[in-house]
Design a protein around this motif. Structure first.
Motif, mmCIF file in Angstrom:
data_model
loop_
_atom_site.group_PDB
_atom_site.id
_atom_site.type_symbol
_atom_site.label_atom_id
_atom_site.label_comp_id
_atom_site.label_asym_id
_atom_site.label_seq_id
_atom_site.Cartn_x
_atom_site.Cartn_y
_atom_site.Cartn_z
ATOM 1 N N LEU A 46 -17.359 -2.286 2.590
ATOM 2 C CA LEU A 46 -18.545 -1.902 3.356
ATOM 3 C C LEU A 46 -18.481 -0.422 3.755
ATOM 4 C CD1 LEU A 46 -21.186 -2.751 4.874
ATOM 5 C CD2 LEU A 46 -19.720 -3.223 6.859
ATOM 6 N N ALA B 10 -19.099 1.783 0.682
ATOM 7 C CA ALA B 10 -20.500 1.812 0.238
ATOM 8 C C ALA B 10 -21.375 2.604 1.215
ATOM 9 C CB ALA B 10 -21.036 0.387 0.095
ATOM 10 N N LEU B 11 -21.075 2.497 2.500
ATOM 11 C CA LEU B 11 -21.927 3.120 3.518
ATOM 12 C C LEU B 11 -21.607 4.593 3.762
ATOM 13 C CD1 LEU B 11 -22.308 0.863 6.670
ATOM 14 C CD2 LEU B 11 -24.132 1.914 5.322
ATOM 15 N N ASP C 255 -21.281 7.207 0.023
ATOM 16 C CA ASP C 255 -22.502 7.446 -0.737
ATOM 17 C C ASP C 255 -22.991 8.857 -0.400
ATOM 18 O OD1 ASP C 255 -24.769 5.453 -2.024
ATOM 19 O OD2 ASP C 255 -25.634 7.188 -1.037
ATOM 20 N N ARG D 296 -23.253 11.066 7.329
ATOM 21 C CA ARG D 296 -22.859 9.661 7.571
ATOM 22 C C ARG D 296 -21.688 9.581 8.545
ATOM 23 N NH1 ARG D 296 -25.020 6.332 3.298
ATOM 24 N NH2 ARG D 296 -26.423 7.663 2.113
ATOM 25 N N ASP E 89 -29.749 3.066 6.108
ATOM 26 C CA ASP E 89 -28.320 3.395 6.170
ATOM 27 C C ASP E 89 -27.907 3.802 7.579
ATOM 28 O OD1 ASP E 89 -28.306 2.771 3.517
ATOM 29 O OD2 ASP E 89 -27.492 4.686 2.818
ATOM 30 N N LEU F 154 -27.563 0.632 9.647
ATOM 31 C CA LEU F 154 -26.384 -0.151 9.276
ATOM 32 C C LEU F 154 -25.081 0.576 9.621
ATOM 33 C CD1 LEU F 154 -25.173 -2.731 8.214
ATOM 34 C CD2 LEU F 154 -25.558 -1.941 5.873
#
Lengths: 194, 180
Positions: free
Chosen positions: A30, A33-34, A37, A46, A134, A137
């Motif tokens: 997880l 992927a988060l 990216d 991010r 995104d 999440l």
């Protein structure tokens, strides 16, 4: 002292993942992927969202670890990362990222705190649906990671010079199994006194 | 209406994981291992912790679906679920479960709220490291799911029969990533 019997050579979430590798795998998938990216939101953006939410949740280990990752991706601009933690509205970041950090702060309080006008504001500043997805999440995921880390009273390294060294390893290798198998790096004496 | 263009008619988490399968798949893997994998806690007990945290986060979709799954799994003891969620009556629960629910309630507030005394109480009632670990991670994970589901205003069905069907499916098949 952690509340459960974990490997004392590993700090924070790394010790918890080693305790239970079955759940560690989807947790690191997880994060990979988060946070790794690069579409829409950059890796630096991010990690800034992750740092900000962890700071709001008062999770020392997470906000310092992810803060140093942001520093890494921002070529050493630690002042900017500190500015985002303390008062992102006046930090030197895009209006889009400010709008997304506002949404992340709402998610930290509770899912229902996010209002249609917060979403409209982000869209007005060119946030895409995927950026909004995104952001929500990442913020929600750190409400989990922070609770996992502090809820089991896992340890945080006191040697602050180890965080940038560790961040460099994650920036190079991503959030793979080394997360729960590699010990925290120690600064050599030259690096400490440099 | 959800804040992002997810497939219409799909409820809650199912619509979100299909929107972005790269993050959806690890989320389903996590919940399958956490709620159905090896653990000293039964699947019914783990679903109850999930429903309890979701209820405290006021996430109707997660609370109703996991409560329905817990009812199926508790079978003829299903009353335990509504007693806890609607009356805060824990008399039918073991001392260990009561202590673990207290820890889950603390995690729902914030990680640092869990105190050494909470852990000691659970240990005295027979909780081992694995019980405590799984309880904290379930509570933390539903702090994620609840925020994800409500933070994007995903569709929350309002009729009870929809949740009954979901609960039955969750109790029989576990968490299988939905096909497109």
């Amino acid at each position: 002292m952690p509340y459960i019997d974990v490997d004392k050579n590993l700090p924070g979430i790394r010790s918890l993942m080693a305790f239970r590798p079955e759940t560690a795998k989807p947790l690191s998938d997880l994060a990979e992927a988060l946070l790794r990216d690069n579409t829409g939101l950059s890796r630096a953006e991010r990690e800034l969202i992750a740092t900000y939410v962890s700071y709001l949740n008062d999770c020392f280990y997470c906000h310092n670890s992810h803060g140093e990752l942001a520093v890494c991706y921002l070529d050493g601009n630690r002042e900017l990362v500190d500015a985002v933690r303390k008062d992102y509205r006046n930090a030197d970041i895009s209006e889009k990222l400010k709008a997304l950090l506002q949404i992340a702060g709402k998610v930290q309080q509770g899912g229902k705190s996010v209002l249609p006008e917060n979403i409209e504001n982000a869209k007005r500043h060119q946030a895409t649906d995927r950026d909004i997805h995104d952001t929500v999440l990442i913020a929600a995921a750190f409400c989990m990671f922070n609770r996992y880390v502090d809820g089991l009273a896992s340890t945080a390294p006191k040697d602050m010079s180890s965080y940038p060294l560790r961040a460099k390893q994650v920036a190079e290798n991503g959030y793979g199994p080394h997360i729960y198998s590699t010990a925290q790096p120690q600064a050599s004496s030259e690096e400490i006194h440099a | 209406m959800a804040y992002i263009p997810v497939q219409e008619g799909l409820p809650g988490i199912r619509s979100l994981v299909q929107y972005r399968p790269e993050t959806g798949k690890p989320l389903y893997d996590l919940v399958q291992i956490l709620l159905r994998g090896p653990s000293p806690l039964s699947p019914a007990e783990r679903e109850l912790i999930a429903a309890y945290v979701s209820s405290r986060n006021e996430c109707g979709f997660c609370m109703n679906s996991h409560a329905a799954a817990a009812r199926c799994l508790y079978g003829d003891q299903e009353q335990i679920v509504d007693d806890l969620l609607y009356k805060n009556n824990q008399t039918e629960l073991s001392e260990k479960m009561q202590a673990l629910l207290a820890i889950a309630g603390k995690v729902q507030k914030l990680g640092k709220s869990v105190s050494p005394q909470d852990i000691e109480t659970a240990r005295k009632a027979g909780a081992q490291d694995e019980d405590i670990h799984d309880t904290v991670l379930i509570a933390a994970t539903f702090s994620l799911f609840n925020r994800y589901v409500d933070g994007l205003a995903s569709f929350t069905p309002t009729n009870e029969s929809a949740y009954e069907a979901m609960g039955k499916r969750m109790s029989e098949n576990g968490y299988v990533f939905p096909n497109q």
